[in-house]
Motif scaffolding. Structure first.
Motif, PDB file in Angstrom:
ATOM      1  N   SER A  83     -56.694 126.860  15.533  1.00 43.12           N
ATOM      2  CA  SER A  83     -57.378 128.189  14.666  1.00 43.12           C
ATOM      3  C   SER A  83     -56.752 128.502  13.539  1.00 43.12           C
ATOM      4  O   SER A  83     -57.202 128.578  12.521  1.00 43.12           O
ATOM      5  N   ILE A  84     -55.325 128.318  13.658  1.00 47.80           N
ATOM      6  CA  ILE A  84     -54.402 128.692  12.431  1.00 47.80           C
ATOM      7  C   ILE A  84     -54.792 127.573  11.224  1.00 47.80           C
ATOM      8  O   ILE A  84     -55.073 127.796  10.109  1.00 47.80           O
ATOM      9  N   ARG A  90     -59.679 126.185   5.388  1.00 46.92           N
ATOM     10  CA  ARG A  90     -61.044 126.968   4.576  1.00 46.92           C
ATOM     11  C   ARG A  90     -60.394 127.631   3.311  1.00 46.92           C
ATOM     12  O   ARG A  90     -61.005 127.542   2.399  1.00 46.92           O
ATOM     13  N   ARG A  91     -59.078 127.907   3.431  1.00 43.96           N
ATOM     14  CA  ARG A  91     -58.454 128.546   2.066  1.00 43.96           C
ATOM     15  C   ARG A  91     -57.809 127.624   1.297  1.00 43.96           C
ATOM     16  O   ARG A  91     -57.166 127.921   0.145  1.00 43.96           O
ATOM     17  N   GLU A  92     -57.785 126.161   1.622  1.00 44.29           N
ATOM     18  CA  GLU A  92     -57.150 125.229   1.014  1.00 44.29           C
ATOM     19  C   GLU A  92     -55.549 125.480   1.095  1.00 44.29           C
ATOM     20  O   GLU A  92     -54.956 125.130   0.039  1.00 44.29           O
ATOM     21  N   ALA A  93     -55.025 126.354   2.001  1.00 42.52           N
ATOM     22  CA  ALA A  93     -53.491 126.620   2.210  1.00 42.52           C
ATOM     23  C   ALA A  93     -53.138 125.514   3.066  1.00 42.52           C
ATOM     24  O   ALA A  93     -52.812 125.564   4.057  1.00 42.52           O
ATOM     25  N   PHE A  94     -53.025 124.275   2.472  1.00 41.74           N
ATOM     26  CA  PHE A  94     -52.362 123.239   3.227  1.00 41.74           C
ATOM     27  C   PHE A  94     -51.114 123.212   3.780  1.00 41.74           C
ATOM     28  O   PHE A  94     -50.593 122.800   4.826  1.00 41.74           O
ATOM     29  N   ARG A  95     -50.195 123.980   2.779  1.00 33.17           N
ATOM     30  CA  ARG A  95     -48.841 124.016   3.352  1.00 33.17           C
ATOM     31  C   ARG A  95     -48.681 124.868   4.723  1.00 33.17           C
ATOM     32  O   ARG A  95     -48.002 124.652   5.534  1.00 33.17           O
ATOM     33  N   GLU A  96     -49.607 125.795   4.703  1.00 31.97           N
ATOM     34  CA  GLU A  96     -49.559 126.894   5.800  1.00 31.97           C
ATOM     35  C   GLU A  96     -49.931 125.967   7.048  1.00 31.97           C
ATOM     36  O   GLU A  96     -49.348 126.234   8.263  1.00 31.97           O
ATOM     37  N   ALA A  97     -51.050 125.122   6.857  1.00 32.86           N
ATOM     38  CA  ALA A  97     -51.467 124.391   7.943  1.00 32.86           C
ATOM     39  C   ALA A  97     -50.322 123.494   8.486  1.00 32.86           C
ATOM     40  O   ALA A  97     -50.252 123.428   9.691  1.00 32.86           O
TER      41      ALA A  97
END
Length: 267
Positions: A83-84, A90-97
């Motif tokens: 889920s994270i 979706r936000r293109e927050a690749f580092r967070e993923a």
């Protein structure tokens, strides 16, 4: 024949044999102990403990994980990480993923001495990390798991296949591959499971009498994109094999087999 030819011959034999009876029995025992937790036939409930405060220097920190200021241990499941990652992509927050998958993958192991957080901090400082992660996700959606693996293979120092396949695995839940099987985790322990099968197949067929080819292709790290493709093909065929037995759910996902093979030894 050269070494790759012998490796291909062993791969073909493994694809015919799949999992031996001893492995099927071990998987059946694992399922008997864990059926309640994985009643849906998927490993979403597979939970890892970690210590948030040991990752306090890591940013960006996914808000869905326990706050890094929290004392004591916390838990995060595969379903929660999926889920994270879906939200981050979706936000293109690749580092967070990537951080979420790395923390889940590392858990408590290695972190007391700082190896987990320290290594992750170095990975996050690598120039071009965002581009590499974005390229892998794009490759997954447009071409498939092998291409996504190739996009990350040897691209980011310190971020090897044991961990970037975890990123690909969770990314695959949000971005289904254009073709071919969904990505799965491949780490040292799973490679050793496959190596043990390759040793037997090679010895009994004469393709690899001394196990040197098996040790080469199923080494502990640094697998090629071709080897990852072989791994995915084997695992998906083995999942169908196990699903046809009495000791395994017929509707189980392939990643349930990956989870079980990680935990259920038969040697």
């Amino acid at each position: 024949m050269n070494r790759q030819d012998w490796a291909d011959a062993v791969d073909r034999e493994m694809a015919t044999r799949l999992l031996p009876e001893a492995a099927l029995q071990a998987l059946g025992r694992w399922w008997n102990k864990n059926a309640t937790g994985y009643a849906d036939g998927a490993p979403g409930a597979h939970t890892v403990r970690y210590t948030p405060s040991r990752w306090v220097q890591i940013a960006p920190w996914p808000s869905a994980l326990a706050p890094a200021s929290r004392s004591g241990d916390a838990e995060v499941s595969r379903a929660q990480v999926a889920s994270i990652v879906a939200d981050a992509l979706r936000r293109e927050a690749f580092r967070e993923a990537m951080v979420a998958t790395y923390v889940w993958g590392k858990g408590k192991s290695g972190s007391p001495g700082g190896s987990g957080p320290a290594t992750l901090q170095k990975i996050l400082a690598v120039e071009g990390l965002d581009a590499a992660l974005a390229c892998a996700v794009t490759a997954l959606g447009e071409h498939g798991a092998k291409a996504a693996y190739a996009a990350l293979n040897r691209r980011v120092p310190g971020f090897g296949p044991s961990f970037f396949t975890k990123f690909l695995y969770f990314a695959g839940k949000a971005v289904p591959p254009a073709s071919g099987p969904e990505p799965l985790i491949l780490d040292r322990l799973l490679a050793r499971r496959l190596r043990s099968l390759a040793v037997v197949a090679g010895r009994e067929t004469g393709h690899d009498p001394d196990g040197s080819v098996a040790a080469w292709v199923w080494r502990d790290r640094g697998w090629s994109p071709h080897r990852y493709e072989v791994y995915l093909s084997f695992m998906h065929a083995a999942a169908a094999q196990v699903a046809a037995t009495d000791g395994w759910p017929s509707d189980a996902s392939c990643d349930l087999l990956e989870c079980a093979l990680f935990h259920a030894a038969w040697e």
